[in-house]
Design a protein around this motif. Structure first.
Motif, PDB file in Angstrom:
ATOM      1  N   ALA A 203     -39.298 -31.238   8.738  1.00  0.00           N
ATOM      2  CA  ALA A 203     -40.534 -30.511   8.014  1.00  0.00           C
ATOM      3  C   ALA A 203     -41.257 -31.769   7.834  1.00  0.00           C
ATOM      4  O   ALA A 203     -40.883 -32.888   7.478  1.00  0.00           O
ATOM      5  N   VAL A 204     -42.582 -31.477   7.645  1.00  0.00           N
ATOM      6  CA  VAL A 204     -43.754 -32.365   6.974  1.00  0.00           C
ATOM      7  C   VAL A 204     -44.577 -31.877   5.961  1.00  0.00           C
ATOM      8  O   VAL A 204     -44.794 -30.498   6.271  1.00  0.00           O
ATOM      9  N   SER A 205     -44.842 -32.507   4.985  1.00  0.00           N
ATOM     10  CA  SER A 205     -45.499 -31.978   3.846  1.00  0.00           C
ATOM     11  C   SER A 205     -46.854 -32.800   3.691  1.00  0.00           C
ATOM     12  O   SER A 205     -46.662 -33.979   3.873  1.00  0.00           O
ATOM     13  N   ILE A 206     -47.826 -32.298   3.591  1.00  0.00           N
ATOM     14  CA  ILE A 206     -49.200 -32.943   3.254  1.00  0.00           C
ATOM     15  C   ILE A 206     -49.909 -32.691   1.988  1.00  0.00           C
ATOM     16  O   ILE A 206     -49.892 -31.396   1.819  1.00  0.00           O
ATOM     17  N   SER A 207     -50.393 -33.447   1.108  1.00  0.00           N
ATOM     18  CA  SER A 207     -51.010 -33.292  -0.279  1.00  0.00           C
ATOM     19  C   SER A 207     -51.827 -34.263  -0.442  1.00  0.00           C
ATOM     20  O   SER A 207     -51.684 -35.545  -0.052  1.00  0.00           O
ATOM     21  N   ASP A 208     -52.587 -34.151  -1.631  1.00  0.00           N
ATOM     22  CA  ASP A 208     -53.169 -35.213  -1.981  1.00  0.00           C
ATOM     23  C   ASP A 208     -52.939 -35.399  -3.411  1.00  0.00           C
ATOM     24  O   ASP A 208     -53.152 -36.111  -4.526  1.00  0.00           O
ATOM     25  N   ASN A 209     -51.513 -34.701  -3.932  1.00  0.00           N
ATOM     26  CA  ASN A 209     -50.816 -34.926  -4.994  1.00  0.00           C
ATOM     27  C   ASN A 209     -49.432 -35.433  -5.022  1.00  0.00           C
ATOM     28  O   ASN A 209     -48.736 -34.777  -4.262  1.00  0.00           O
ATOM     29  N   ALA A 210     -49.072 -36.600  -5.191  1.00  0.00           N
ATOM     30  CA  ALA A 210     -47.892 -37.373  -5.411  1.00  0.00           C
ATOM     31  C   ALA A 210     -46.847 -36.456  -5.812  1.00  0.00           C
ATOM     32  O   ALA A 210     -45.507 -36.488  -5.406  1.00  0.00           O
ATOM     33  N   ASN A 211     -47.043 -36.060  -7.011  1.00  0.00           N
ATOM     34  CA  ASN A 211     -45.872 -35.238  -7.696  1.00  0.00           C
ATOM     35  C   ASN A 211     -45.430 -33.829  -7.124  1.00  0.00           C
ATOM     36  O   ASN A 211     -44.547 -33.724  -6.930  1.00  0.00           O
TER      37      ASN A 211
ATOM     38  N   PRO B 217     -35.939 -26.576  14.556  1.00  0.00           N
ATOM     39  CA  PRO B 217     -34.314 -27.125  14.223  1.00  0.00           C
ATOM     40  C   PRO B 217     -34.257 -27.239  12.614  1.00  0.00           C
ATOM     41  O   PRO B 217     -32.972 -27.093  12.233  1.00  0.00           O
ATOM     42  N   ALA B 218     -35.119 -26.993  11.561  1.00  0.00           N
ATOM     43  CA  ALA B 218     -34.874 -27.108  10.294  1.00  0.00           C
ATOM     44  C   ALA B 218     -33.969 -26.023   9.781  1.00  0.00           C
ATOM     45  O   ALA B 218     -33.256 -26.006   9.015  1.00  0.00           O
TER      46      ALA B 218
ATOM     47  N   VAL C 140     -31.516 -26.103   6.609  1.00  0.00           N
ATOM     48  CA  VAL C 140     -32.172 -25.798   5.238  1.00  0.00           C
ATOM     49  C   VAL C 140     -32.695 -24.068   5.533  1.00  0.00           C
ATOM     50  O   VAL C 140     -33.137 -23.728   6.534  1.00  0.00           O
ATOM     51  N   LEU C 141     -32.386 -23.281   4.199  1.00  0.00           N
ATOM     52  CA  LEU C 141     -33.131 -21.901   4.414  1.00  0.00           C
ATOM     53  C   LEU C 141     -34.563 -22.007   4.434  1.00  0.00           C
ATOM     54  O   LEU C 141     -35.267 -22.363   3.559  1.00  0.00           O
ATOM     55  N   THR C 142     -35.242 -21.516   5.731  1.00  0.00           N
ATOM     56  CA  THR C 142     -36.640 -21.396   5.860  1.00  0.00           C
ATOM     57  C   THR C 142     -37.014 -20.162   6.292  1.00  0.00           C
ATOM     58  O   THR C 142     -36.146 -19.179   6.820  1.00  0.00           O
ATOM     59  N   LYS C 143     -38.393 -19.842   6.201  1.00  0.00           N
ATOM     60  CA  LYS C 143     -38.908 -18.580   6.434  1.00  0.00           C
ATOM     61  C   LYS C 143     -40.011 -18.672   7.783  1.00  0.00           C
ATOM     62  O   LYS C 143     -40.192 -17.703   8.293  1.00  0.00           O
ATOM     63  N   LYS C 144     -40.793 -19.899   7.617  1.00  0.00           N
ATOM     64  CA  LYS C 144     -41.852 -20.031   8.480  1.00  0.00           C
ATOM     65  C   LYS C 144     -41.791 -20.947   9.512  1.00  0.00           C
ATOM     66  O   LYS C 144     -42.750 -21.619   9.895  1.00  0.00           O
ATOM     67  N   GLU C 145     -40.517 -21.260   9.933  1.00  0.00           N
ATOM     68  CA  GLU C 145     -40.368 -22.521  11.049  1.00  0.00           C
ATOM     69  C   GLU C 145     -41.185 -21.980  12.255  1.00  0.00           C
ATOM     70  O   GLU C 145     -41.222 -20.765  12.605  1.00  0.00           O
ATOM     71  N   SER C 146     -41.753 -23.191  12.909  1.00  0.00           N
ATOM     72  CA  SER C 146     -42.293 -22.847  14.173  1.00  0.00           C
ATOM     73  C   SER C 146     -42.330 -23.642  15.363  1.00  0.00           C
ATOM     74  O   SER C 146     -41.848 -25.066  14.982  1.00  0.00           O
ATOM     75  N   ALA C 147     -42.462 -23.454  16.587  1.00  0.00           N
ATOM     76  CA  ALA C 147     -42.512 -24.493  17.496  1.00  0.00           C
ATOM     77  C   ALA C 147     -43.639 -25.313  17.483  1.00  0.00           C
ATOM     78  O   ALA C 147     -43.387 -26.674  18.077  1.00  0.00           O
ATOM     79  N   ASP C 148     -44.551 -25.082  16.998  1.00  0.00           N
ATOM     80  CA  ASP C 148     -45.900 -26.077  17.020  1.00  0.00           C
ATOM     81  C   ASP C 148     -46.061 -26.628  15.679  1.00  0.00           C
ATOM     82  O   ASP C 148     -47.265 -26.948  15.399  1.00  0.00           O
ATOM     83  N   ALA C 149     -45.110 -26.694  14.822  1.00  0.00           N
ATOM     84  CA  ALA C 149     -45.222 -27.030  13.393  1.00  0.00           C
ATOM     85  C   ALA C 149     -45.785 -28.484  13.332  1.00  0.00           C
ATOM     86  O   ALA C 149     -46.829 -28.795  12.531  1.00  0.00           O
ATOM     87  N   LEU C 150     -45.396 -29.263  14.322  1.00  0.00           N
ATOM     88  CA  LEU C 150     -45.867 -30.743  14.302  1.00  0.00           C
ATOM     89  C   LEU C 150     -47.347 -30.902  14.716  1.00  0.00           C
ATOM     90  O   LEU C 150     -47.985 -31.694  14.253  1.00  0.00           O
ATOM     91  N   GLU C 151     -47.615 -30.153  15.702  1.00  0.00           N
ATOM     92  CA  GLU C 151     -49.036 -30.126  16.284  1.00  0.00           C
ATOM     93  C   GLU C 151     -49.848 -29.429  14.992  1.00  0.00           C
ATOM     94  O   GLU C 151     -50.960 -30.345  15.021  1.00  0.00           O
ATOM     95  N   LYS C 152     -49.582 -28.796  14.476  1.00  0.00           N
ATOM     96  CA  LYS C 152     -50.493 -28.071  13.595  1.00  0.00           C
ATOM     97  C   LYS C 152     -50.551 -29.393  11.956  1.00  0.00           C
ATOM     98  O   LYS C 152     -51.639 -29.641  11.846  1.00  0.00           O
ATOM     99  N   ALA C 153     -49.246 -30.150  11.997  1.00  0.00           N
ATOM    100  CA  ALA C 153     -49.464 -31.051  10.863  1.00  0.00           C
ATOM    101  C   ALA C 153     -50.325 -32.245  11.278  1.00  0.00           C
ATOM    102  O   ALA C 153     -51.054 -32.682  10.481  1.00  0.00           O
TER     103      ALA C 153
END
Length: 350
Positions: A271-279, A315-316, A320-333
């Protein structure tokens, strides 16, 4: 938004990040465990390697200085970089040149990328296992065996045979005890300072570049602007348009290339998360102690956390329990990172 935070979750299996007594590790005093890690420097090098590969550019040369003393012995001297932001690895990696003797001004630029070590998502979700290995060539009849005595003299075949009498020892096999391997879920963070990403300051009291480099940059289209750090030169738009997609690709797709070939692991990104908020980004990929079982932590990926965009790969769902995993997740990120970096107004920061 002047800073982009990226958190990456990876899975490593029976591998080695960096060889130091088998595997680099640190001690967690709260849980009393040794945790394997890959240093921020190693991650940075892996990222820069990916970047230069994407743009097909040779990294900037590095200067190694040595000195010969009065005894004719070679002594260590300083090492310094090219200090020229025309090279992508210098622009994003930063530099420092401090000449010996203090006769020249120190030139330094902090990298606009703050890069953490890759460490366990939680002390209970990563660890080190040990194994004994061997280097065995006992099935080959053409091995060359050399045995030396206490004085360094090579023994003859007859002397070796006599020496081995009464000893259960093979001379075509090496025993390699106590090898450490890393396994588990690992997290890594990067912060991109957009204000400095394509800017080089012109502060004469704390210089980042020489006058010669400044003149060269101006000739190549670098424009003088002013931001919160004072006057600076900003890279031209065509250079930014070329480098931003490559940087986004490197941040999303870096992999540790220096681990041993015989302990290779895909270290796939979960997984990859992107934000402008460190917390907030710290809470997007995390772990939580179990209420039911002692010494158990549950990995969590928050897929709908406000202020954070999270991209989950296929692969996540195996860890990990997930709901929205996708094959193109990294391309979207990757595309989202490109969009955020392209949107920032580098010429008009104030």
């Amino acid at each position: 938004m002047s800073t982009i935070y990226i958190r990456t979750l990876k899975r490593a299996e029976h591998t080695v990040f960096a060889v130091e007594d088998g595997q680099k590790r640190y001690y967690d005093p709260q849980f009393g465990r040794y945790i394997p890690y890959s240093s921020g420097q190693q991650i940075k090098r892996s990222l820069i390697d990916r970047l230069t590969s994407v743009i097909n550019e040779v990294p900037a040369p590095t200067t190694f200085v040595f000195g010969v003393n009065s005894k004719g012995e070679l002594g260590e001297g300083e090492v310094y970089a090219n200090c020229n932001p025309s090279y992508a690895d210098q622009l994003f990696g930063g530099w420092m040149k401090a000449a010996k003797g203090g006769k020249e001004r120190t030139i330094k630029r902090r990298s606009p990328l703050s890069i953490s070590a890759m460490r366990g998502l939680h002390p209970l979700l990563s660890g080190i296992n040990r194994e004994n290995a061997s280097f065995d060539r006992s099935d080959r009849p053409n091995n060359l065996v050399i045995v030396r005595d206490a004085n360094g003299n090579e023994l003859s075949k007859e002397q070796i045979a006599e020496f081995l009498e009464g000893k259960d020892r093979s001379l075509s096999r090496k025993w390699i005890p106590d090898q450490r391997r890393a396994t588990g879920l690992f997290v890594q963070d990067i912060a991109i300072d957009l204000r400095r990403l394509f800017c080089v300051t012109l502060n004469s009291f704390e210089p980042e570049i020489t006058q010669e480099t400044e003149d060269s940059l101006r000739e190549n289209g670098w424009e003088e602007i002013e931001n919160v750090f004072g006057k600076c030169l900003v890279a031209p738009k065509d250079a930014r348009d070329k480098l931003i997609p490559a940087l986004a690709n490197a941040i999303i797709n870096w992999s540790i290339t220096s681990n041993q070939s015989r302990t290779f692991s895909l270290m796939e990104t979960l997984a990859v998360s992107i934000s402008d908020n460190a917390n907030r980004i710290a809470g997007s990929i995390r772990a939580k102690l179990s209420h039911e079982e002692e010494d158990k932590a549950i990995p969590i990926i928050e897929e709908d956390l406000s202020g954070v965009e999270t991209f989950v790969t296929l692969p996540a769902s195996g860890y990990v329990l997930t709901k929205k995993e996708s094959a193109d997740a990294l391309e979207k990120a990757e595309n989202r990172l490109v969009e955020l970096m392209m949107t920032f107004d580098y010429e008009n920061q104030l």
